[in-house]
Design an enzyme around this catalytic site. Structure first.
Site, PDB file in Angstrom:
ATOM      1  CD  GLU A 128      -3.156  -1.022   1.985  1.00 32.63           C
ATOM      2  OE1 GLU A 128      -3.447   0.095   2.449  1.00 32.63           O
ATOM      3  OE2 GLU A 128      -3.846  -2.040   2.172  1.00 32.63           O
ATOM      4  CE1 TYR A 154      -1.127  -0.430   7.926  1.00 29.42           C
ATOM      5  CE2 TYR A 154      -1.734  -0.512   5.593  1.00 29.42           C
ATOM      6  CZ  TYR A 154      -1.068  -1.049   6.686  1.00 29.42           C
ATOM      7  OH  TYR A 154      -0.334  -2.198   6.526  1.00 29.42           O
ATOM      8  CE  LYS A 158       3.684  -1.280   7.640  1.00 27.44           C
ATOM      9  NZ  LYS A 158       4.291  -2.072   8.748  1.00 27.44           N
TER      10      LYS A 158
END
Ligand code: NAD
Ligand code: TDX
Length: 341
Positions: A128, A154, A158
């Site tokens: 992602e 999110y 990351k």
């Protein structure tokens, strides 16, 4: 000599599967399973593995003293870093814990690893971080050279951890490795994510909430294949490199839903509810995993058709595991996330 591995996030979905795989394969390692036990951490995922080879330490990766103490107490050689806030929808409800654990926690671990001369450190990143792909160009996939363009809080958090690792390699020449994997499925997957949510909702006789038009594409990989890739990179990966990990198994959410409904003998019209889309919903993820195959010889071993059946059967055989989770705070989350959608 037996090495000692600190595995952060070991009580979560992939971390616990990783520890389970190493124990099952009788790998010659001692494992320190380090986990804060957030809502996603569950001692039931590890309970049968604890003993001489696997020791549990409750702790927060954002706490430098706790991390350093675990490294010193157990003379840790290597770190595999899974711990994270991992659910995109929760990051949309509130991004604070994501930045804290996924960015600051990773920085704390990197500093501790540097101070204690850890001999290898593997950061479990995600596909992602690359952002999203067009659906009308099926040949275009994420390679390790694709720029990081995260689209959710999110994936941004990351990516923050991912580039911190990159910078610590560049600046301090540390023994760092990164993996960027696509969507996993399998046993012990927390029932807020698509596959376990849909399987357990159907077991409860409830509808399944399909976001938007249901045509978003993910590349699904059985969790044991991901764990095997992580172990492969830890053994043979080149320091400073990132390795994509994928299943070569692109499917739309509709196809996933159809597969689950068919396996569970439930009709579409009665059980599928189209709901309002996820804000900023990435359209397509697809991984080009040529590098890990050519450089390290890793390929997925599990086929989706059979591994999804194994997964559904696991949820049938372990009803207490998910029913215990789907109570209390989970119900509050489910209401916030899905009521009125
Ligand atoms: P998960 O949410 O099931 O587990 C995360 C674990 O980390 C939990 O046990 C939790 O208690 C622990 N944790 C959270 N914050 C912590 C903190 N501050 N200190 C210590 N422990 C903490 O997640 P998962 O699906 O197992 O994902 C594991 C890793 O793999 C994550 O880094 C995630 O980004 C990455 N990843 C996941 C997938 C996927 O499909 N699930 C795909 C690619 C990469
Ligand atoms: O109720 C739902 N309905 C729905 O249509 C949920 C929870 C999801 N979806 C859709 C959104 C996605 O297109 O299904 C797809 C998969 O969703 P998730 O299971 O939430 O996974 P995703 O957002 O793709 O992220 C996962 O893969 C990469 C993991 O949660 C991440 O931790 C990992 O990095």
């Amino acid at each position: 000599m037996t090495k000692t591995l600190l595995v952060t996030g070991a009580a979560g979905f992939i971390g616990s599967n990783f520890v389970r795989m190493l124990v099952k394969r009788r790998e010659s390692v001692k494992i320190i399973a380090f986990d804060k036990l957030t809502y996603a951490g569950n001692m039931a995922n590890l309970a049968d593995l604890l003993g001489d080879q696997v020791v549990f330490v409750k702790g927060d990766i954002c706490d430098p003293a706790a991390v350093t103490k675990a490294i010193e107490d157990y003379r840790v050689d290597e770190i595999v870093h899974f711990a994270a806030e991992s659910h995109v929808d929760r990051s949309i409800l509130g991004s604070g814990p994501f930045v804290q654990t996924n960015v600051v926690g990773t920085q704390v671990l990197l500093d501790a690893a540097r101070a204690k001369d850890i001999t290898k450190f593997l950061y479990v990143s995600t596909d992602e971080v690359y952002g999203t792909l067009p659906e009308d160009q099926p040949d275009v996939k994420f390679t390790e050279e694709t720029p990081l363009q995260p689209n959710s809080p999110y994936s941004a958090s990351k990516a923050g951890g991912d580039v911190l690792v990159r910078s610590y390699f560049h600046t301090f020449n540390m023994p760092l490795l990164t993996t960027r994997c696509s969507n996993n499925y399998g046993p012990y997957h927390f029932p807020e994510k698509l596959i376990p949510l849909f399987v357990t909702n159907l077991m409860e006789g409830k509808q399944v909430p399909l976001y938007g038009d249901g045509k978003n594409v993910r590349d699904w990989l059985y969790v044991e294949d991901h764990c095997d890739a992580i172990w492969t990179v830890l053994q043979r990966g080149a320091f400073g490199e990132a390795y994509n990990v994928g299943g070569n198994n692109e499917m739309t959410n509709r196809q996933i839903t159809e597969t689950i409904l068919k396996a569970m003998d439930k009709p579409w019209d009665q059980f599928v509810k189209y709901v309002q889309d996820r804000p900023g919903h990435d359209r397509r993820y697809a991984i080009d995993a040529t590098k890990i195959k050519e450089h390290l010889g890793w390929e997925p071993k599990f086929r989706f058709d059979s591994a999804i059946k194994t997964t559904i059967q696991w949820y049938r055989d372990n009803e207490k595991w998910w029913r215990d989770i789907k109570s209390g705070d989970y119900l509050k989350y489910y209401d916030t996330q899905y009521a009125g959608r």
